[in-house]
Structures are given as C-alpha cells and as structure tokens.
Design an enzyme around this catalytic site. Structure first.
Site, PDB file in Angstrom:
ATOM      1  CE  LYS A   1       7.386  67.166  24.407  1.00 31.56           C
ATOM      2  NZ  LYS A   1       7.169  66.266  23.261  1.00 31.56           N
TER       3      LYS A   1
ATOM      4  CD1 TRP B   1       3.059  58.243  25.460  1.00 33.75           C
ATOM      5  CD2 TRP B   1       4.787  56.951  24.923  1.00 33.75           C
ATOM      6  NE1 TRP B   1       3.959  58.294  26.506  1.00 33.75           N
ATOM      7  CE2 TRP B   1       5.038  57.511  26.194  1.00 33.75           C
ATOM      8  CE3 TRP B   1       5.743  56.086  24.375  1.00 33.75           C
ATOM      9  CZ2 TRP B   1       6.195  57.245  26.932  1.00 33.75           C
ATOM     10  CZ3 TRP B   1       6.902  55.819  25.106  1.00 33.75           C
ATOM     11  CH2 TRP B   1       7.112  56.392  26.362  1.00 33.75           C
TER      12      TRP B   1
ATOM     13  CE  LYS C   1       5.969  63.243  26.590  1.00 31.79           C
ATOM     14  NZ  LYS C   1       7.258  63.115  25.870  1.00 31.79           N
TER      15      LYS C   1
ATOM     16  N   GLY D   1       8.856  62.315  29.565  1.00 31.34           N
ATOM     17  CA  GLY D   1      10.274  62.420  29.274  1.00 31.34           C
ATOM     18  C   GLY D   1      10.555  62.273  27.795  1.00 31.34           C
TER      19      GLY D   1
END
Length: 332
Positions: free
Chosen positions: A185, A11, A103, A130
């Site tokens: 999530k 990432w 995250k 996102g």
C-alpha cells in the site's frame, strides 16, 4: 510484563506509550545513546512531538535491557532491520516472542519483515499491522489493527497485550497477506501522492487505490496470502489511511515528485523513511518473478528508479488495452 521496543521512531514510540498505559514495564531501545538520554530527561521524543512520554517509559541504548523481556517489539525501519536483528539476537530470552511492526520488503531478497526477523533471531514472530498513524495512536484516537500469525494462541496473546479502549486489535492466521498489504500500500500511496502533486482529483485517487489494491491482492494470492485479507484492515484499511492523509510520508513524498522533484529530493525533504520507495522495487521484481501483471507498481518503479516522466506514465496507464474489471467476469 517487561516489554522491549527496539527502535524509537514515531511508530515504536506510539506503541511504547500504548503498552505503558496498558500497565506494562516498557523500555525503548535506541542505537543512539544521546537520543535515549534526551528522551529520559525531557520525556518527549522529537519523532513524535507534542505527545509526552509516560514517566514509567524508559529509554536505553544498552541491549542488555532486552533481557528478561518475554515480548520484544521490532520497530526499526526496513533497510537496517536485518543488521539490528543481528545485534539484538544474543540478548533475547530463549522463549521471547517477537512482534514485527515494520512495513516493507527487504531489498534484494524480497523477504517480508517477519521473515527477516525470524532468520536473524531464530524466534517466532507475530505481525502487528493496520491503518495506524503514530500521531493518532499517541493521542489515543480510536484505532484498529491486526495481529497475524498461523498459531491462533500467539496472535491472541499479542491481541491481549495491546488491546485497550482506544486500540482495538483483531486476529488473523494470514501473516503473508497482512505484511504484503502493509508493504505494497505504500507504493500505491506514493502514486496517489504523485496524482495529488499533478493536480489530479478524487476520481484519479479512487481509481489508483482500487486498481492498486487489485494488483496487490493478485500478487499476494500468488505468494500464499488469502484474498479476503486485502479487503480488511491490513489491505483496504491501511490503503485508505495512507493514500488520503498528510500524516503519510509516502503520500507527501509522492506529492513532491508530482510537483517536479526527483525521488531523492522528495525523500530528503520528507526527512524520514519513505518505505514505498524501497517496496516499489521489490514489488516490481516479485511481480515479474511470479508472472503477475502489476501496471501501477511498474509505473511507480519507472518513475522512482528510471526517471520516467510522471505525465507520460499517467497517459500510458490510461491508454492501456481495454479489459474487463475482473479477470473472471463470468460472462457466458
């Protein structure tokens, strides 16, 4: 602009490529000198195979490369983030703005990643999150993200830095909701993967995603988030992409657990950080402390940390006491 990206995982690398293509001077910092040297020599990061690094992207293991950077992107995994921030802090410019793209929730403290970064660096932190697989961002596939900060000017500054014709950035004042949606999530994606590993179908996954989002939003609102944030990119958007794609490490680990492997064996086979494993404990503990009912999160905790049988857990979830879908159904 001179920009540093701290962390050279998939990432961080994808974002560094994006920033280079946007015309910025970008340096990626790695704690491993040999990794930095390899990337400079080959212009490839093994964490993001098949995607060449721009010629202008420099990798370094020298923290002094952060000096003179008004924007620093923090892209290390959640577990070492605090220790990395302590190393980084002395090299940051006084007015440097930091961007958190990790995250997760910190084990023990339950702090969001931006809170950890702010504690250790004393700098302001914008959240960028996102539905964004690094593999697709690196290939310039159209992607939407969210820059979140209570100060509109700072959120829009980050928006302007990252925006391109393939990377669209929206803004929000709700950093709390953006980070909680991003972290929790991953727990639901693990559960969705377990369902896949058990041979369940689309109906099961849709139920887990919908009810998982409900309990995530319930916890988020209790901690100061806006409910509508969970209906956006950082909530349902990130949930969809993480629960349905094989790019998702959390889903892949869940599939292996559903097929009978232990949590530890599943994570070892995936071979990279499975943030949902760590977030499950924090989310379960946060739910208990807030008095929030989170049956899917509790089930994930029992499977991951108590060795509960996944088939028994699914049966218990399906046979819970019947209830209305909404806590405020509105019936007279």
């Amino acid at each position: 602009m001179n920009i540093a990206v701290v962390g050279c995982g998939a990432w961080g690398t994808a974002l560094a490529i994006r920033l280079c293509k946007n015309g910025h001077n970008v340096t990626m910092w790695s704690h491993r000198p040999e990794r930095a040297a390899q990337m400079n020599a080959t212009h490839v990061n093994p964490r993001l195979p098949g995607i060449p690094l721009p010629q202008g992207l420099n990798a370094s293991s020298d923290l002094s490369s952060l000096r003179g950077c008004p924007l620093v992107v923090m892209a290390t995994p959640s577990s070492p983030l605090r220790s990395v921030c302590r190393q980084v802090a002395p090299y940051l410019d006084e007015n440097a703005l930091l961007v958190s793209v990790t995250k997760g929730l910190e084990q023990g403290t339950h702090l969001r990643m931006s809170q950890v970064i702010a504690q250790e660096t004393g700098r302001d932190v914008v959240v960028l999150t996102g539905p964004s697989h690094a593999e697709e961002v690196g290939l310039d596939m159209p992607t939407g993200c969210l820059a979140a900060h209570p100060d509109q000017e700072k959120a829009e500054f980050v928006q302007d830095i990252f925006m391109s014709d393939t990377f669209r950035v929206y803004t929000s004042p709700d950093a709390v909701g953006a980070e909680l949606g991003a972290a929790l999530k991953n727990v639901i994606a693990l559960c969705a993967g377990i369902a896949d590993g058990l041979g369940c179908g689309d109906n099961t996954k849709a139920m887990l995603m919908t009810r998982g989002l409900t309990e995530t939003a319930r916890l988020g609102v209790s901690l100061g988030a806006r409910k509508e944030t969970f209906a956006g990119l950082a909530g349902v958007g990130d949930l969809i992409v993480t629960c349905t794609s094989m790019h998702s490490r959390n889903r892949r680990a869940g599939i292996l657990i559903g097929q009978g492997k232990s949590a530890e064996a599943a994570m070892a086979e995936v071979g990279a950080a499975v943030e949902g494993y760590y977030a499950a404990r924090s989310a379960w503990e946060l739910g208990k402390s807030q008095g929030i009912n989170m049956p899917i999160t509790e089930a994930a905790y029992q499977v991951l940390y108590e060795g509960a049988d996944v088939n028994d857990i699914f049966k218990r979830l399906m046979t819970r006491a019947k209830k209305a879908e909404s806590e405020d159904a509105g019936w007279l």
